[in-house]
Design a protein around this motif. Structure first.
Motif, PDB file in Angstrom:
ATOM      1  N   VAL A  98       0.824  -1.062  -0.119  1.00  0.00           N
ATOM      2  CA  VAL A  98      -0.109  -0.053  -0.096  1.00  0.00           C
ATOM      3  C   VAL A  98       0.686   1.264   0.062  1.00  0.00           C
ATOM      4  N   ILE A  99       0.614   2.182  -1.190  1.00  0.00           N
ATOM      5  CA  ILE A  99       1.552   3.107  -1.384  1.00  0.00           C
ATOM      6  C   ILE A  99       0.809   4.321  -0.492  1.00  0.00           C
ATOM      7  N   LEU A 131       1.679   9.761  -3.982  1.00  0.00           N
ATOM      8  CA  LEU A 131       1.141   9.518  -5.394  1.00  0.00           C
ATOM      9  C   LEU A 131       0.659  10.582  -5.897  1.00  0.00           C
ATOM     10  N   LEU A 132       0.670  11.805  -5.132  1.00  0.00           N
ATOM     11  CA  LEU A 132      -0.198  13.187  -5.542  1.00  0.00           C
ATOM     12  C   LEU A 132       0.500  13.651  -6.973  1.00  0.00           C
ATOM     13  N   ASP A 133       1.646  13.587  -7.267  1.00  0.00           N
ATOM     14  CA  ASP A 133       2.430  13.978  -8.354  1.00  0.00           C
ATOM     15  C   ASP A 133       1.694  13.438  -9.609  1.00  0.00           C
ATOM     16  N   SER A 134       1.469  11.973  -9.480  1.00  0.00           N
ATOM     17  CA  SER A 134       1.065  11.253 -10.606  1.00  0.00           C
ATOM     18  C   SER A 134      -0.222  10.353 -10.334  1.00  0.00           C
ATOM     19  N   PHE A 135      -1.017  11.138  -9.572  1.00  0.00           N
ATOM     20  CA  PHE A 135      -2.440  10.295  -9.068  1.00  0.00           C
ATOM     21  C   PHE A 135      -3.098  10.230 -10.774  1.00  0.00           C
TER      22      PHE A 135
END
Length: 85
Positions: free
Chosen positions: A10-11, A16-20
């Protein structure tokens, strides 16, 4: 003996905000069929007539709106295809 399942990695969302909004896999083989629904207003038909709406009923009142939205979406979808060609 039962095989133990490995815990899924689980990340954290913050990482992950930059590549969501990016796709994780290529979409070359992803296809979409844009067409009117097979059953007109399926959710309203499944739910039935609303008891709080007087005659002629919610389905009859919303039919023109659903038809206009469907026509508009189909026009927009196929307009882009025509532009790209």
């Amino acid at each position: 003996e039962e095989d133990e399942e490995e815990a899924e990695a689980v990340i954290p969302l913050d990482d992950l905000l930059d590549s969501f909004w990016e796709f994780g896999a290529p979409t070359d083989e992803f296809s979409v069929a844009i067409r009117p629904p097979a059953i007109e207003m399926p959710l309203l038909k499944r739910l039935g007539e609303a008891s709080f709406v007087r005659d002629p009923g919610l389905q009859i009142l919303l039919t023109p709106a659903y038809q206009a939205i469907t026509e508009s979406v189909l026009t927009m979808a196929y307009k882009e295809d025509a532009i790209e060609e």
